[in-house]
Design an enzyme around this catalytic site. Structure first.
Site, PDB file in Angstrom:
ATOM      1  N   CYS A 113       0.858  -1.183   0.000  1.00 54.82           N
ATOM      2  CA  CYS A 113       0.000   0.000   0.000  1.00 54.82           C
ATOM      3  C   CYS A 113       0.898   1.238   0.000  1.00 54.82           C
ATOM      4  O   CYS A 113       1.808   1.362   0.824  1.00 54.82           O
ATOM      5  CB  CYS A 113      -0.895  -0.018   1.229  1.00 54.82           C
ATOM      6  SG  CYS A 113      -1.843   1.502   1.478  1.00 54.82           S
ATOM      7  N   CYS A 116       0.629   3.264   3.513  1.00 54.78           N
ATOM      8  CA  CYS A 116       1.116   2.802   4.822  1.00 54.78           C
ATOM      9  C   CYS A 116       2.154   1.689   4.749  1.00 54.78           C
ATOM     10  O   CYS A 116       2.583   1.192   5.785  1.00 54.78           O
ATOM     11  CB  CYS A 116      -0.056   2.355   5.686  1.00 54.78           C
ATOM     12  SG  CYS A 116      -0.778   0.778   5.168  1.00 54.78           S
ATOM     13  N   CYS A 162      -7.012  -1.296   1.812  1.00 57.43           N
ATOM     14  CA  CYS A 162      -5.923  -1.762   2.681  1.00 57.43           C
ATOM     15  C   CYS A 162      -6.483  -2.019   4.074  1.00 57.43           C
ATOM     16  O   CYS A 162      -7.184  -1.179   4.636  1.00 57.43           O
ATOM     17  CB  CYS A 162      -4.824  -0.706   2.729  1.00 57.43           C
ATOM     18  SG  CYS A 162      -3.505  -1.081   3.907  1.00 57.43           S
ATOM     19  N   CYS A 165      -4.748   0.746   6.744  1.00 59.33           N
ATOM     20  CA  CYS A 165      -5.070   2.184   6.780  1.00 59.33           C
ATOM     21  C   CYS A 165      -6.392   2.522   6.085  1.00 59.33           C
ATOM     22  O   CYS A 165      -6.764   3.680   6.012  1.00 59.33           O
ATOM     23  CB  CYS A 165      -3.937   2.995   6.161  1.00 59.33           C
ATOM     24  SG  CYS A 165      -3.740   2.755   4.383  1.00 59.33           S
ATOM     25  N   CYS A 185      -7.789  -5.732  -9.619  1.00 51.44           N
ATOM     26  CA  CYS A 185      -7.466  -4.658 -10.559  1.00 51.44           C
ATOM     27  C   CYS A 185      -7.122  -3.416  -9.732  1.00 51.44           C
ATOM     28  O   CYS A 185      -8.006  -2.764  -9.175  1.00 51.44           O
ATOM     29  CB  CYS A 185      -8.673  -4.415 -11.463  1.00 51.44           C
ATOM     30  SG  CYS A 185      -8.374  -3.250 -12.783  1.00 51.44           S
TER      31      CYS A 185
END
Length: 198
Positions: A113, A116, A162, A165, A185
């Protein structure tokens, strides 16, 4: 008295001229030239408006231990992310297909991510979907993401966020390859990539 005052003024003027000559010696001129060169380079970079996605991601100013949840205000996220990243990660925007730096990334490594640094995918899970977005058939761990129903834009889709976060990463579809038949995707700008070290 007038003569003395004029002499004092003349002496002060000569002293200030000597001081100015001394301070504008070779080292001061070189320092000024270096400063101007740096400023000119900065102006050029700003004028060219280089896309942030082509630049290496800046290191995050915080460390997360053991997958601890991260909750920040919108103002804090704006300070940490580029405007483009904020629009995708925090406001669920979608980048243009084929525009992301990671779409054609083929090196072995880990995709995390971008907000984070939570690891989400590995390069072994990536495949070419022909959609213009980085696509993966599975995640590193089911606990890395949260999948929730998204009713935006007049469609019903499964949004991938995510787990650490709660940033928007993309969507998952059931038209992927074996063994999962899933296609995660993802927005390229929502991910960071760390190549494997040999």
């Amino acid at each position: 008295m007038c003569v003395t005052r004029r002499k004092d003024e003349k002496n002060e003027k000569e002293a200030s001229i000597k001081m100015a000559r001394h301070s504008s010696g070779p080292s001061a001129v070189q320092g000024t030239a270096a400063l101007l060169s740096t400023a000119a380079l900065l102006c050029l970079l700003i004028a060219l408006d280089l896309p942030s996605r082509l630049l290496p991601p800046a290191p995050l100013p915080y460390a997360l231990e053991g997958g601890a949840p991260l909750e920040l205000s919108d103002d804090q996220w704006r300070a940490l992310l580029s405007p483009e990243q904020f629009a995708v990660l925090r406001q669920s925007a979608t980048e243009e297909p084929g525009s992301g730096a990671l779409y054609l990334e083929h090196r072995p490594g880990t995709y995390s991510c971008a907000a984070c640094a939570n690891p989400i995918f590995t390069s072994e899970q990536k495949f070419e979907s022909g959609t213009g977005w980085p696509s993966f058939f599975d995640v590193i761990s089911p606990s890395a993401v949260v999948v929730r129903t998204d009713y935006s834009e007049g469609m019903v889709r499964e949004e991938v966020i995510c787990a650490r976060c709660h940033s928007h990463l993309g969507h998952v579809f059931d038209d992927g390859p074996p063994p999962t038949s899933l296609r995660y995707c993802m927005n390229s700008i929502a991910l960071s990539f760390e190549p494997n070290h040999l």
